[in-house]
Design a protein around this motif. Structure first.
Motif, PDB file in Angstrom:
ATOM      1  N   ALA A   1       0.854  -1.188   0.000  1.00  0.00           N
ATOM      2  CA  ALA A   1       0.000   0.000   0.000  1.00  0.00           C
ATOM      3  C   ALA A   1       0.890   1.237   0.000  1.00  0.00           C
ATOM      4  CB  ALA A   1      -0.919   0.004   1.220  1.00  0.00           C
ATOM      5  N   TRP A   2       0.392   2.292  -0.669  1.00  0.00           N
ATOM      6  CA  TRP A   2       1.189   3.516  -0.791  1.00  0.00           C
ATOM      7  C   TRP A   2       0.278   4.724  -0.628  1.00  0.00           C
ATOM      8  CZ3 TRP A   2       1.290  -0.802  -3.739  1.00  0.00           C
ATOM      9  CH2 TRP A   2       2.487  -1.518  -3.756  1.00  0.00           C
ATOM     10  N   SER A   3       0.695   5.649   0.203  1.00  0.00           N
ATOM     11  CA  SER A   3      -0.096   6.871   0.377  1.00  0.00           C
ATOM     12  C   SER A   3       0.626   8.043  -0.281  1.00  0.00           C
ATOM     13  CB  SER A   3      -0.336   7.148   1.860  1.00  0.00           C
ATOM     14  OG  SER A   3       0.881   7.474   2.498  1.00  0.00           O
ATOM     15  N   TYR A   4      -0.174   8.935  -0.837  1.00  0.00           N
ATOM     16  CA  TYR A   4       0.347  10.126  -1.519  1.00  0.00           C
ATOM     17  C   TYR A   4      -0.237  11.360  -0.844  1.00  0.00           C
ATOM     18  CZ  TYR A   4       1.682   6.983  -5.331  1.00  0.00           C
ATOM     19  OH  TYR A   4       2.246   5.976  -6.078  1.00  0.00           O
ATOM     20  N   LEU A   5       0.601  12.358  -0.614  1.00  0.00           N
ATOM     21  CA  LEU A   5       0.135  13.586   0.004  1.00  0.00           C
ATOM     22  C   LEU A   5      -0.302  14.583  -1.064  1.00  0.00           C
ATOM     23  CD1 LEU A   5       2.806  14.192   2.802  1.00  0.00           C
ATOM     24  CD2 LEU A   5       0.571  13.096   2.983  1.00  0.00           C
TER      25      LEU A   5
ATOM     26  N   ARG B   1      -3.313  -8.185  -3.898  1.00  0.00           N
ATOM     27  CA  ARG B   1      -2.797  -9.455  -4.427  1.00  0.00           C
ATOM     28  C   ARG B   1      -1.272  -9.464  -4.480  1.00  0.00           C
ATOM     29  NH1 ARG B   1      -7.741  -9.244  -7.043  1.00  0.00           N
ATOM     30  NH2 ARG B   1      -7.007  -7.563  -8.363  1.00  0.00           N
ATOM     31  N   ARG B   2      -0.666  -8.279  -4.217  1.00  0.00           N
ATOM     32  CA  ARG B   2       0.798  -8.147  -4.187  1.00  0.00           C
ATOM     33  C   ARG B   2       1.450  -8.642  -5.472  1.00  0.00           C
ATOM     34  NH1 ARG B   2       2.598  -9.851   1.817  1.00  0.00           N
ATOM     35  NH2 ARG B   2       2.182  -7.825   2.703  1.00  0.00           N
ATOM     36  N   ASP B   3       0.801  -8.314  -6.566  1.00  0.00           N
ATOM     37  CA  ASP B   3       1.296  -8.772  -7.867  1.00  0.00           C
ATOM     38  C   ASP B   3       1.939  -7.625  -8.641  1.00  0.00           C
ATOM     39  OD1 ASP B   3      -0.936  -7.250  -8.240  1.00  0.00           O
ATOM     40  OD2 ASP B   3      -2.075  -8.749  -9.360  1.00  0.00           O
ATOM     41  N   GLY B   4       2.275  -6.557  -7.937  1.00  0.00           N
ATOM     42  CA  GLY B   4       2.871  -5.405  -8.600  1.00  0.00           C
ATOM     43  C   GLY B   4       1.839  -4.473  -9.199  1.00  0.00           C
TER      44      GLY B   4
END
Ligand SMILES: [Ca+2]
Ligand SMILES: [Ca+2]
Length: 208
Positions: free
Chosen positions: A107-111, A125-128
């Motif tokens: 997971a990635w958060s953007y400000l 799914r952690r498949d990129g």
């Protein structure tokens, strides 16, 4: 997946860790271990024990004086919990997390420009591939879209007001637009509506 409350304190901790790295590096106190590129002599990494327990928990990857990425093991289990990516201007571009806490980013958060979280992307799914995106305004979740079946096409849309779910719509026929939705009232009671023809006009599913 309401991450907003979990993400904000983590961001603050990372900022504090970075400041500590940079400040202490000037004096090269024993807590900060610099690693230099053997060929170019450039600073590549600052390793830092932020809580003084004798174990490195913060790794600041550098390109000379520029921070490229900071990795933090917040709970000291030896696995990275947070990946903070920096732009060339030394602003945080995004912050990666591991939803399962196993050292793998998913997971990635953007400000946004106002400094609050604008968007969180998930790869369950952690498949990129990012298959769920949540959008925030003024710290509140406003909407989300998701590819639930992994065919790279969005098939679920959620709409929120003040982080309360108002509508969730589904594309159950893979036509590219929702064919049914659930509309929630203030008491979180849902009613099902359908748009069988794809005109964008939903009607109660109980009508003939
Ligand atoms: Ca950890
Ligand atoms: Ca899909």
């Amino acid at each position: 997946m309401r991450l907003i409350h979990a993400l904000v304190p983590i961001l603050v901790v990372a900022q504090a860790s970075m400041s500590a790295c940079v400040t202490k590096n000037d004096a090269l106190t024993p807590q900060v271990e610099p690693v230099y590129d053997t060929t170019t002599g450039k600073l590549r990494l600052l390793q830092y024990d932020s809580n003084g327990d004798g174990k490195i928990d913060t790794w600041s990857y550098m390109n000379g004086s520029q921070v490229v990425r900071i990795e933090v093991d917040r709970d000291g289990d030896g696995r990275v919990d947070q990946w903070q990516y920096y732009e060339g201007s030394q602003k945080v571009q995004k912050v990666g997390f591991s939803m399962r806490g196993d050292g793998k980013e998913d997971a990635w958060s953007y400000l946004g420009s106002d400094g609050t979280i604008a968007r969180v992307e998930f790869s369950p799914r952690r498949d990129g591939k990012v298959s769920r995106i949540e959008h925030y305004e003024n710290g509140a979740l406003t909407r989300a879209e998701e590819d639930t079946d992994g065919d790279d096409r969005i098939d679920k849309w959620e709409t929120y007001r003040e982080s309360r779910l108002l509508v969730v719509a589904y594309d159950t026929t893979h036509r590219g637009s929702p064919d049914r939705r659930i509309v929630y009232d203030a008491d979180a009671n849902g009613r099902v509506e359908v748009d069988l023809k794809g005109t964008g006009h939903f009607v109660s599913s109980y009508l003939p």
